[in-house]
Design a protein around this motif. Structure first.
Motif, PDB file in Angstrom:
ATOM      1  N   CYS A 278       0.832  -1.194   0.000  1.00 41.61           N
ATOM      2  CA  CYS A 278       0.000   0.000   0.000  1.00 41.61           C
ATOM      3  C   CYS A 278       0.872   1.252   0.000  1.00 41.61           C
ATOM      4  O   CYS A 278       1.896   1.321   0.687  1.00 41.61           O
ATOM      5  CB  CYS A 278      -0.898  -0.012   1.227  1.00 41.61           C
ATOM      6  SG  CYS A 278      -2.043   1.342   1.329  1.00 41.61           S
ATOM      7  N   HIS A 280       0.167   3.963   1.270  1.00 42.81           N
ATOM      8  CA  HIS A 280      -0.059   4.772   2.463  1.00 42.81           C
ATOM      9  C   HIS A 280       1.090   4.549   3.447  1.00 42.81           C
ATOM     10  O   HIS A 280       2.051   5.321   3.449  1.00 42.81           O
ATOM     11  CB  HIS A 280      -1.421   4.411   3.087  1.00 42.81           C
ATOM     12  CG  HIS A 280      -1.758   5.205   4.294  1.00 42.81           C
ATOM     13  ND1 HIS A 280      -2.347   4.653   5.402  1.00 42.81           N
ATOM     14  CD2 HIS A 280      -1.582   6.506   4.577  1.00 42.81           C
ATOM     15  CE1 HIS A 280      -2.533   5.590   6.312  1.00 42.81           C
ATOM     16  NE2 HIS A 280      -2.066   6.724   5.841  1.00 42.81           N
ATOM     17  N   CYS A 283       1.119  -1.467   4.369  1.00 41.05           N
ATOM     18  CA  CYS A 283       0.483  -2.752   4.610  1.00 41.05           C
ATOM     19  C   CYS A 283       0.228  -3.438   3.272  1.00 41.05           C
ATOM     20  O   CYS A 283       0.113  -2.773   2.253  1.00 41.05           O
ATOM     21  CB  CYS A 283      -0.858  -2.561   5.312  1.00 41.05           C
ATOM     22  SG  CYS A 283      -0.709  -2.095   7.018  1.00 41.05           S
ATOM     23  N   CYS A 297      -7.013  -1.989   1.100  1.00 34.77           N
ATOM     24  CA  CYS A 297      -5.992  -2.234   2.113  1.00 34.77           C
ATOM     25  C   CYS A 297      -6.676  -2.309   3.471  1.00 34.77           C
ATOM     26  O   CYS A 297      -7.379  -1.388   3.863  1.00 34.77           O
ATOM     27  CB  CYS A 297      -4.968  -1.111   2.108  1.00 34.77           C
ATOM     28  SG  CYS A 297      -3.768  -1.277   3.422  1.00 34.77           S
ATOM     29  N   GLN A 301      -8.006   1.158   5.088  1.00 32.76           N
ATOM     30  CA  GLN A 301      -9.067   1.133   4.080  1.00 32.76           C
ATOM     31  C   GLN A 301      -8.844   1.988   2.849  1.00 32.76           C
ATOM     32  O   GLN A 301      -9.791   2.472   2.252  1.00 32.76           O
ATOM     33  CB  GLN A 301     -10.410   1.527   4.703  1.00 32.76           C
ATOM     34  CG  GLN A 301     -10.947   0.503   5.636  1.00 32.76           C
ATOM     35  CD  GLN A 301     -10.694   0.891   7.061  1.00 32.76           C
ATOM     36  OE1 GLN A 301     -10.690   2.066   7.380  1.00 32.76           O
ATOM     37  NE2 GLN A 301     -10.462  -0.069   7.895  1.00 32.76           N
ATOM     38  N   SER A 302      -7.608   2.204   2.464  1.00 34.89           N
ATOM     39  CA  SER A 302      -7.395   2.846   1.177  1.00 34.89           C
ATOM     40  C   SER A 302      -7.910   1.890   0.116  1.00 34.89           C
ATOM     41  O   SER A 302      -7.669   0.692   0.182  1.00 34.89           O
ATOM     42  CB  SER A 302      -5.909   3.124   0.962  1.00 34.89           C
ATOM     43  OG  SER A 302      -5.519   4.161   1.805  1.00 34.89           O
ATOM     44  N   PRO A 316      -6.794   7.158   2.924  1.00 41.89           N
ATOM     45  CA  PRO A 316      -5.688   8.102   3.118  1.00 41.89           C
ATOM     46  C   PRO A 316      -4.517   7.939   2.154  1.00 41.89           C
ATOM     47  O   PRO A 316      -3.639   8.797   2.126  1.00 41.89           O
ATOM     48  CB  PRO A 316      -5.237   7.808   4.551  1.00 41.89           C
ATOM     49  CG  PRO A 316      -5.617   6.395   4.788  1.00 41.89           C
ATOM     50  CD  PRO A 316      -6.840   6.121   3.963  1.00 41.89           C
TER      51      PRO A 316
HETATM   52  S1  FES Z   1      -1.388   1.093   4.809  1.00 39.69           S
HETATM   53 FE1  FES Z   1      -2.891   0.797   3.345  1.00 39.69          FE
HETATM   54  S2  FES Z   1      -4.339   2.198   3.986  1.00 39.69           S
HETATM   55 FE2  FES Z   1      -2.801   2.549   5.380  1.00 39.69          FE
END
Ligand code: FES
Lengths: 365, 562
Positions: A278, A280, A283, A297, A301-302, A316
């Motif tokens: 991800c 972000h 993850c 994710c 929740q992206s 996010p």
């Molecule tokens: S790590 Fe994927 S949304 Fe934060």
């Protein structure tokens, strides 16, 4: 320590009746005193319990302590009796050990509370406080002695001494920081590449293999639209540091579903590969909704649109999941034809707008 | 203990077994003076004073259980193939850390129990600290002379979070790895130093081979070492300054009322420790926590859905979740605002706010006096409101850290919850402030009424002209004393001269702001002793319309009323 009065019980009459801040009325105490003479037993601040209560308390506490004694023996016995090693054994042992321990501790605790509440007298002891600060006399004495010490040490007068001392400790103070330098290598450009850009020993591009089983993937076998696979580079199945950047999510779309955000030259028969890490905070974007083609994710929740270059549609994350260029080799297995065009995973200071740079060079991301 | 003259037994009642060793010690370290001063040190009694003890005892239990766990745990990321008794994982490649955690859980008798107690104790440790801190905050017990102890407390809380984070990562299961990954993602997002921080922490690229052993050292040596030192300092300061007390009968800023350390407080504290331990042991027995074997070994390529951090990290999770996407790219450098802001802002705001509050309050009120009688929260409405809005802020973030669970359980769309969160995180604290402020004033009014008019006795009386009234009786003495513990909140003296020119330090914009804040924050909003009886005007002013008849009837009042 500021307590000067070791024996603190004092007659109730000497206790100020009002809390500071309410006006101290000189007559108040007397009036109150007439109104409600303090119960004689409270006077010393220590009021013995009714002997019957004490006797009852003793018996109760003794009962509690006996329970603890038995539970303690039970604990040791459980340790010997219950063997661990399989799930059921461990569960039984845990229950027996924990149950007896809990009971033993509880008995002891209860017994002590009963003891404190029913056997010990009731207390309302008053102890005086004193201002925290030391007397002026003490302070000036300290100041004097300190000044004398400074004077004698010559720290102020002997400039050379002082300055060389300060100069001497400065580099020494830095030494521990310097020593930490070898905690890790410098980032350099390591975050810009993954192993997908490398070749196998005999110079062939890396195959995509299924995460967990290590099986290479024949494009013809991965043909159900809506299908999803978690994929890692061949030869690196157990290298977690490689996987942390190079893990890929493989989705199978109908070619007509693929929108302009996706680089079609990097797909094969509707099979598209995106970084699973991800953008972000890194993850694995592991969830996939078949009907909407959303990659989700689970951490924050992206949500990314798999049909449209994995652009962010919710959450996010600020950037799409980078797309991996794929193709098939002579035997029909999926391979990576190159590295991701941009760094994968969470953003970092030196990353810059890698997508824009790549586009400037004529690429599509 | 009869330690005064040492070499001969002075008091017949002290058994030799005690007097012998104490004399021995006294002759060598002169402990007698200290003990004489402290053995009967008075500790006040109030349920809210026990909250900090919960944290203290949890910490002791953490040290004990943690030491036990280290005897088997192997802080290594080296690969092994599992061949232990847990069948589903047999033959799976995993780190030694994870394998040894499984070993502790399944092959060491009592290992699972101690591991679970350790985890529960960690939760209770942080929860106890938070509750204790709220108690101290809302009652103003952080005021002079206790500001330093308050700062130590803030440090302790921060370190406890770090201790929890490092400990959470050690078993190296899939769940703990997710936490570690997020930590790394946050670390690397820091401007300028992020990549270096990450590379130095992990010994290179994430996850590398070093982080578990490094976290282990932090978790079992460095952080606990500092915690022990700070906890000790916290206790010593509490001891030296004597415990603060609730307002009540005979309690002033110059005394402390309660039971003596020996035997009363010592006995109670001991039993309280055992209660804490018993509850944790019970939880460790009956409430499964962190069943690491179900998660499997860590791999950065996988994650279990619905993974949740320990509760004390939930607010960070929530703030990461509700932050809208935002990234700034300038001159080839990147600022991942959607990570930096949620990761640093709430934590920074809460911790800095906590640390600075005593000093800001002092600056606003100009109050430099010692306080040993604590406030009832209602009696300092602005402080209480600030605290409540901070709780709302924190609580909302914490709740939103589980937005996916909320969405799933209550069948609301995730999008709606997140949007709600983005708005609520701004509106909620403001609302909390206003509501709390009103409630505080309302409660103060009620107190003033009880003091002024007494409490309803339940006795109905018929007056000669036929009117029925309820007879009011004065409140019980201890309740009244508790209420009368209220003191006006200090405020800066206005200090303007005849022409209305403020004193020197208060003229600039900052000075004026300070003056205005002081007037708002300080002073007495609802005075306790309203002249009553015939002076109805005063009552109207503070909004009391009820029961005036009763006042007339039972106006004899009490000697304490002026
Ligand atoms: S790590 Fe994927 S949304 Fe934060």
């Amino acid at each position: 320590m500021t307590d000067h009065n070791p024996e603190i019980e004092r007659p109730e009459e000497r206790v100020p009746k009002r809390v500071i801040g309410t006006p101290p009325a000189a007559t108040e105490r007397a009036v109150l005193g007439e109104d409600k003479p303090a119960a004689p037993a409270v006077v010393a601040g220590v009021k013995p319990q009714d002997p019957r209560t004490v006797r009852k308390g003793e018996r109760l506490a003794a009962l509690c302590f006996t329970i603890t004694f038995l539970a303690g023996i039970g604990f040791i016995a459980s340790y010997v009796i219950f063997q661990v090693g399989d799930l059921d054994g461990t569960a039984a042992s845990n229950l027996a050990l924990g149950g007896t321990l809990t009971l033993a501790l509880l008995g002891l605790a209860l017994g002590m509370v009963v003891w404190a509440r029913m056997v010990l007298p009731k207390y309302s002891v008053v102890q005086e406080r004193h201002v925290m600060a030391s007397d002026r006399e003490v302070r000036s004495d300290v100041a004097e002695k300190f000044a004398q010490g400074v004077e004698e040490s010559g720290f102020v007068k002997r400039k050379l001494l002082r300055r060389t001392l300060l100069a001497a400790v400065a580099p020494l103070g830095l030494a521990p920081v310097v020593l930490l330098r070898d905690l890790g290598p410098l980032p350099e450009t390591k975050l810009r590449h993954t192993v997908w850009g490398e070749k196998t020993k005999d110079g062939k591009p890396l195959r995509l293999v299924v995460e967990g089983t290590g099986q290479p993937i024949r494009a013809a076998d991965f043909n159900t639209p809506g299908g999803l696979l978690s994929v890692v580079p061949e030869g690196y199945e157990h290298d977690l540091t490689v996987l942390a950047k190079a893990t890929v999510i493989l989705v199978n779309l109908r070619p007509e579903e693929i929108k302009s955000g996706t680089n079609k030259n990097w797909t094969y028969n509707g099979i598209v590969a995106y970084s699973k890490i991800c953008t972000h905070v890194g993850c694995p974007a592991a969830l996939y909704e078949q009907n909407t083609h959303n990659i989700l994710c689970p951490c924050h929740q992206s949500t990314f649109d798999a049909t449209d270059g994995a652009k962010v549609i919710f959450g996010p994350a600020a950037r799409p999941l980078p797309q991996l260029p794929i193709d098939v080799d002579a035997e029909g297995y999926l391979i990576a034809t190159g590295d991701f065009p941009v760094p994968v995973g969470p953003s970092f200071w030196e990353r810059g707008d890698a997508e824009a740079e790549y586009r400037q060079k004529g690429g599509q991301v | 203990m009869s330690t005064e003259t040492g070499n001969r037994p002075e008091t017949a009642e002290i058994p030799k077994a005690v007097s012998g060793p104490s004399s021995y010690l006294d002759e060598r370290i002169g402990a007698g003076n200290f003990i004489r001063r402290n053995m009967r040190k008075v500790f006040p009694d109030h349920w809210s004073f026990l909250l900090g003890e919960i944290a203290l005892y949890s910490f002791i239990i953490l040290l004990l259980t943690g030491t036990f766990l280290t005897l088997w745990f192997k802080p290594s990321m080296g690969h092994v193939i599992y061949d232990g008794p847990y069948a589903p994982l047999r033959g799976v490649m995993m780190s030694e850390a994870y394998a040894s955690s499984l070993h502790i859980s399944f092959e060491v008798r009592g290992g699972l129990l101690i591991r679970q107690i350790h985890h529960w104790a960690a939760l209770l440790f942080v929860a106890g600290m938070m509750a204790h801190m709220l108690r101290v905050f809302f009652t103003g017990a952080y005021r002079k002379p206790r500001e330093l102890n308050w700062i130590i407390g803030v440090l302790l809380l921060t370190l406890a979070l770090a201790e929890g984070l490092t400990g959470y990562s050690l078993p190296d299961d899939l769940l703990s790895g997710a936490g570690l990954r997020i930590t790394q993602g946050v670390a690397i997002s820091l401007p300028l130093v992020g990549t270096y921080v990450s590379f130095f922490l992990f010994g290179g690229e994430y996850p590398g081979e070093d982080v578990i052993s490094r976290f282990y050292t932090l978790h079992v040596l460095l952080i606990p070492g500092i915690l022990v030192a700070l906890v000790t300092a916290h206790m010593v300061l509490m001891w030296v300054q004597k415990h603060s007390q609730q307002p009540g009968k005979g309690r002033t800023n110059m005394n402390v009322v309660g039971g003596p350390f020996f035997p009363s407080f010592a006995l109670k504290a001991g039993s309280y420790f055992l209660f804490t331990f018993a509850i944790l042991a019970g939880l460790g027995t009956f409430a499964q926590i962190n069943p690491i074997w179900l998660f499997g070994p860590y791999t950065p390529a996988d994650i279990s859905a619905g993974s949740q951090p320990d509760f004390y990290m939930g607010f960070l999770e929530g703030s990461l979740r509700i932050m809208p996407a935002w990234e700034i790219n300038v001159l080839g450098y990147t600022l991942p605002m959607s990570v930096i802001i949620p990761a640093l802002l709430p934590l920074g705001l809460v911790m800095t706010g906590l640390a600075l509050y005593p000093f800001i309050e002092q600056w606003v009120t100009g109050d430099r006096s010692e306080h040993h009688v604590v406030d009832r929260p209602r009696n300092n409405p602005h402080r209480t409101s600030i605290g409540m809005s901070a709780i709302t802020f924190y609580g909302l973030l914490w709740l939103l850290g589980a937005n996916d669970e909320l969405a799933a359980n209550f069948h609301i769309s995730l999008f709606a919850i997140t949007r709600f969160g983005q708005i609520a995180i701004i509106v909620g604290p403001i609302l909390a402030y206003i509501i709390t402020y009103r409630m505080c004033l309302g409660l103060q009014r009620k107190d003033a009424e009880v003091i002024g008019h007494g409490v309803e006795s339940g006795v109905i009386k018929r007056l000669p002209h036929g009117e029925f009234i309820e007879v009011h009786v004065p409140p019980a003495e201890d309740i009244e004393a508790h209420m009368r513990g209220k003191t006006p909140i200090p405020a800066l003296p206005d200090g303007s001269d005849e022409k209305g020119i403020p004193p020197k330090g208060m003229r600039g914009p900052l000075g004026r702001l300070r003056g205005r804040m002081s007037r708002t924050y300080g002073g007495e909003k609802i005075p306790m002793d309203q002249p009553h009886g015939d002076d109805h005007g005063a009552h109207e002013e503070i909004g009391e319309h009820e029961e005036h008849a009763a006042v007339g009837a039972t106006g004899e009042g009490r000697s304490l009323d002026r």
